[in-house]
Design an enzyme around this catalytic site. Structure first.
Site, PDB file in Angstrom:
ATOM      1  CE  LYS A   1      -1.313  -3.621   3.491  1.00  0.00           C
ATOM      2  NZ  LYS A   1      -1.242  -4.899   2.754  1.00  0.00           N
TER       3      LYS A   1
ATOM      4  CE1 TYR B   1      -4.243  -2.150   5.390  1.00  0.00           C
ATOM      5  CE2 TYR B   1      -3.578   0.078   4.820  1.00  0.00           C
ATOM      6  CZ  TYR B   1      -3.923  -1.199   4.430  1.00  0.00           C
ATOM      7  OH  TYR B   1      -3.937  -1.535   3.093  1.00  0.00           O
TER       8      TYR B   1
ATOM      9  CB  SER C   1      -0.888   0.012   1.260  1.00  0.00           C
ATOM     10  OG  SER C   1      -1.546   1.256   1.410  1.00  0.00           O
TER      11      SER C   1
END
Length: 245
Positions: free
Chosen positions: A164, A160, A145
């Protein structure tokens, strides 16, 4: 892509969104494609969305990549049924909406890291063992991402982005280990901006934020796979026109 025709590709998190698009496109490209998901019936349903010949190459197996036991059992089944793994696409990922410093979100932290980081590594280990055992110059692709390269100004993304960032570091670590082991196995990170998928659901996305379609990411995966044996596509960053981050 001709070198991959008849080879075995495994796609995690293939029940919807990016994973579903990748699974369908790999099957259409001639690969025996094994879609892993907790909602295995949704992978089965993807067969109706592609030509019959490609549908015959798409197979569904139930697997929760946050479970080490599930991963081990599933990859043993893949070895037994299909002979091994030539391509692995680590797509499975989750996001939970809360502030990182909120109390009481420990379960969300553990679940995100178990899926986005630990599961990705364990699946890669299993695929690597299969490639080495059969002397296959395979390819491992991580769906990362843009949040793995910079923190988006989107509230309540919790851990999150950190998960990543870990994928970004893991990709380079794997590249070095694959090199030092004397293999020609490739590893690629594909880092999309916002994509119109279910993972956006719990997040507080700004109104009117431009997004990509899952098929845009699948095309990047096909590109990375199509490169020659001496080409290492290490990172692909894909943003929609007008992205703010």
């Amino acid at each position: 892509m001709n070198r991959w025709i008849g080879k075995v590709a495994v796609v995690t998190g293939s029940s919807s969104g990016i994973g579903a698009a990748i699974a369908k496109d790999l099957a259409k490209a001639g690969l025996i494609t094994v879609g892993l998901a907790r909602r295995v019936e949704r992978v089965e349903a993807l067969k109706k969305e592609i030509p019959a010949q490609a549908a015959g190459r798409l197979h569904a197996l139930k697997c929760d990549v946050s479970s080490e036991a599930d991963i081990e059992a599933t990859f043993r089944q893949i070895e037994k049924t299909f002979g091994g793994v030539d391509v692995l696409v680590n797509n499975a990922g989750i996001a939970r909406s809360s502030n990182l410093l909120d109390q009481g979100n420990a379960a969300d932290l553990r679940a995100t890291l178990a899926t986005n980081v630990t599961g990705l590594v364990l699946c890669s280990q299993a695929a690597y063992r299969s490639m080495i055992a059969r002397s296959v110059d395979g390819h491992i692709i991580h769906i990362n991402s843009v949040a793995g390269h910079g923190i988006p100004a989107i509230p309540k993304m919790n851990i999150y982005p950190a998960s990543k960032y870990a994928v970004t570091a893991i990709t380079e670590t794997m590249r070095q280990e694959l090199r030092d082991a004397g293999t020609k196995i490739k590893v690629t990170s594909v880092s999309p901006g916002g994509v119109q998928t279910e993972i956006l659901g719990p997040l507080e996305i700004p109104q009117g934020m431009p997004v990509l379609e899952p098929e845009d990411i699948s095309q990047a995966v096909l590109y990375a796979l199509s490169t020659g044996p001496s080409v290492q596509v290490h990172e692909i960053i894909i943003k929609p026109i007008g992205e703010m981050h």
